[in-house]
Motif scaffolding. Structure first.
Motif, PDB file in Angstrom:
ATOM      1  N   ARG A  92       1.136  -1.215  -0.451  1.00  0.00           N
ATOM      2  CA  ARG A  92      -0.048   0.351   0.191  1.00  0.00           C
ATOM      3  C   ARG A  92       0.852   1.206  -0.275  1.00  0.00           C
ATOM      4  O   ARG A  92       1.906   1.236   1.460  1.00  0.00           O
ATOM      5  CB  ARG A  92      -0.975  -0.321   1.791  1.00  0.00           C
ATOM      6  CG  ARG A  92      -2.446   1.581   1.102  1.00  0.00           C
ATOM      7  CD  ARG A  92      -3.009   1.053   2.401  1.00  0.00           C
ATOM      8  NE  ARG A  92      -2.597   1.240   2.925  1.00  0.00           N
ATOM      9  CZ  ARG A  92      -3.008   0.043   4.357  1.00  0.00           C
ATOM     10  NH1 ARG A  92      -4.384  -0.355   4.452  1.00  0.00           N
ATOM     11  NH2 ARG A  92      -2.843   0.737   5.904  1.00  0.00           N
ATOM     12  N   LYS A 148      -1.569  -1.065  -3.556  1.00  0.00           N
ATOM     13  CA  LYS A 148      -2.856  -0.448  -3.429  1.00  0.00           C
ATOM     14  C   LYS A 148      -2.853   0.726  -3.411  1.00  0.00           C
ATOM     15  O   LYS A 148      -1.740   1.027  -2.507  1.00  0.00           O
ATOM     16  CB  LYS A 148      -4.202  -0.582  -2.249  1.00  0.00           C
ATOM     17  CG  LYS A 148      -4.772  -2.302  -2.315  1.00  0.00           C
ATOM     18  CD  LYS A 148      -5.417  -2.164  -0.586  1.00  0.00           C
ATOM     19  CE  LYS A 148      -5.934  -3.296  -0.934  1.00  0.00           C
ATOM     20  NZ  LYS A 148      -6.879  -3.533   0.567  1.00  0.00           N
ATOM     21  N   ILE A 149      -2.935   1.787  -4.060  1.00  0.00           N
ATOM     22  CA  ILE A 149      -2.242   3.587  -3.952  1.00  0.00           C
ATOM     23  C   ILE A 149      -3.208   4.453  -4.074  1.00  0.00           C
ATOM     24  O   ILE A 149      -4.332   4.609  -4.436  1.00  0.00           O
ATOM     25  CB  ILE A 149      -1.283   3.549  -5.205  1.00  0.00           C
ATOM     26  CG1 ILE A 149      -0.585   2.581  -6.067  1.00  0.00           C
ATOM     27  CG2 ILE A 149      -1.444   5.146  -5.334  1.00  0.00           C
ATOM     28  CD1 ILE A 149       0.131   2.559  -7.474  1.00  0.00           C
ATOM     29  N   ARG A 150      -3.100   5.194  -3.120  1.00  0.00           N
ATOM     30  CA  ARG A 150      -3.764   6.398  -2.671  1.00  0.00           C
ATOM     31  C   ARG A 150      -3.493   7.497  -2.835  1.00  0.00           C
ATOM     32  O   ARG A 150      -1.916   7.420  -1.744  1.00  0.00           O
ATOM     33  CB  ARG A 150      -5.126   5.718  -1.927  1.00  0.00           C
ATOM     34  CG  ARG A 150      -4.541   6.144  -0.167  1.00  0.00           C
ATOM     35  CD  ARG A 150      -5.064   5.649   1.015  1.00  0.00           C
ATOM     36  NE  ARG A 150      -4.523   6.078   2.135  1.00  0.00           N
ATOM     37  CZ  ARG A 150      -4.878   7.035   3.059  1.00  0.00           C
ATOM     38  NH1 ARG A 150      -5.298   8.041   2.002  1.00  0.00           N
ATOM     39  NH2 ARG A 150      -4.443   7.351   4.460  1.00  0.00           N
ATOM     40  N   HIS A 151      -3.900   8.862  -3.122  1.00  0.00           N
ATOM     41  CA  HIS A 151      -3.860  10.047  -2.701  1.00  0.00           C
ATOM     42  C   HIS A 151      -4.043  10.612  -1.689  1.00  0.00           C
ATOM     43  O   HIS A 151      -5.134  10.311  -0.662  1.00  0.00           O
ATOM     44  CB  HIS A 151      -3.768  10.311  -3.260  1.00  0.00           C
ATOM     45  CG  HIS A 151      -4.224  10.943  -4.417  1.00  0.00           C
ATOM     46  ND1 HIS A 151      -2.152  11.777  -5.273  1.00  0.00           N
ATOM     47  CD2 HIS A 151      -3.839   9.897  -5.583  1.00  0.00           C
ATOM     48  CE1 HIS A 151      -2.403  11.279  -6.490  1.00  0.00           C
ATOM     49  NE2 HIS A 151      -3.157  10.071  -7.169  1.00  0.00           N
ATOM     50  N   TYR A 202      -5.748   1.245  -7.978  1.00  0.00           N
ATOM     51  CA  TYR A 202      -5.340   3.310  -7.894  1.00  0.00           C
ATOM     52  C   TYR A 202      -6.341   3.894  -8.608  1.00  0.00           C
ATOM     53  O   TYR A 202      -7.031   3.265  -9.956  1.00  0.00           O
ATOM     54  CB  TYR A 202      -4.427   3.162  -8.583  1.00  0.00           C
ATOM     55  CG  TYR A 202      -3.529   4.469  -8.938  1.00  0.00           C
ATOM     56  CD1 TYR A 202      -4.001   5.548  -7.673  1.00  0.00           C
ATOM     57  CD2 TYR A 202      -4.200   5.288 -10.512  1.00  0.00           C
ATOM     58  CE1 TYR A 202      -3.154   6.847  -7.690  1.00  0.00           C
ATOM     59  CE2 TYR A 202      -3.051   5.959 -10.374  1.00  0.00           C
ATOM     60  CZ  TYR A 202      -3.467   6.979  -9.294  1.00  0.00           C
ATOM     61  OH  TYR A 202      -2.867   8.654  -9.610  1.00  0.00           O
TER      62      TYR A 202
END
Length: 180
Positions: A126, A174-177, A149
């Motif tokens: 992550r 999992k990529i989040r801003h 993403y």
């Protein structure tokens, strides 16, 4: 078969040319050379036949900063980076099995482009990026699970570009801003 004279210039290969082009592109993204200068130097590199021509195209660029690549490795368990940590220009994350958590939201990012290379076996990862970051995942290969993403609809200018590459085995990325 004739031999080359002793004083003949050293010919370059495609790897040398590719490295020179990459170095010029990085110098441009870091603001070290102008767009016009980039065009001139790229032309010089792409038409170069001898090593000396590459040297002259790259000659006035500052040397690459030491310590711009760092590796975080663990055979198993968890890899965790969060808070105010200094992000290198290139970060390699390696784990046979285990999870990786990288929080870049409050990290010190000194480079306009950061490369994160993932080599993960069975564990997931992550990554939380700053709210104004641009994320590029074109270089990432996933084996078992898909990438999660969702790029923001409105991006804020001025943030770093985070390029994520490498190989994910059985885990999910999992990529989040960050929210702020």
């Amino acid at each position: 078969m004739t031999s080359l004279p002793e004083d003949s210039p050293q010919l370059i290969g495609e790897d040398d040319r590719d490295t020179a082009v990459q170095r010029l592109q990085e110098a441009y993204t870091e603001g070290l050379i102008s767009h016009e200068e980039l065009d001139e130097r790229l032309h010089q590199v792409l038409t170069a036949k001898a090593h000396g021509e590459l040297v002259s195209a790259l000659g006035s660029l500052p040397r690459e900063r030491p310590g711009t690549t760092s590796t975080i490795a663990a055979a198993g368990g968890r890899i965790l980076r969060r808070g105010a940590w200094r992000v290198p220009r290139t970060l390699k994350v390696e784990s046979a099995y285990g999870r990786a958590r990288l929080d870049l939201s409050r990290a010190i990012i000194e480079y306009p482009v950061v490369d994160i290379e993932l080599q993960l076996g069975t564990g997931g990862a992550r990554i939380t990026v700053p709210c104004d970051a641009v994320v590029d995942v074109d270089g990432l290969r996933t084996g078992w699970k898909d990438l999660r993403y969702k790029a923001p609809q409105r991006s804020r200018p001025g943030g770093p570009t985070i390029r994520i590459s490498g190989t994910m085995g059985f885990g999910r990325l999992k990529i989040r801003h960050a929210r702020r």
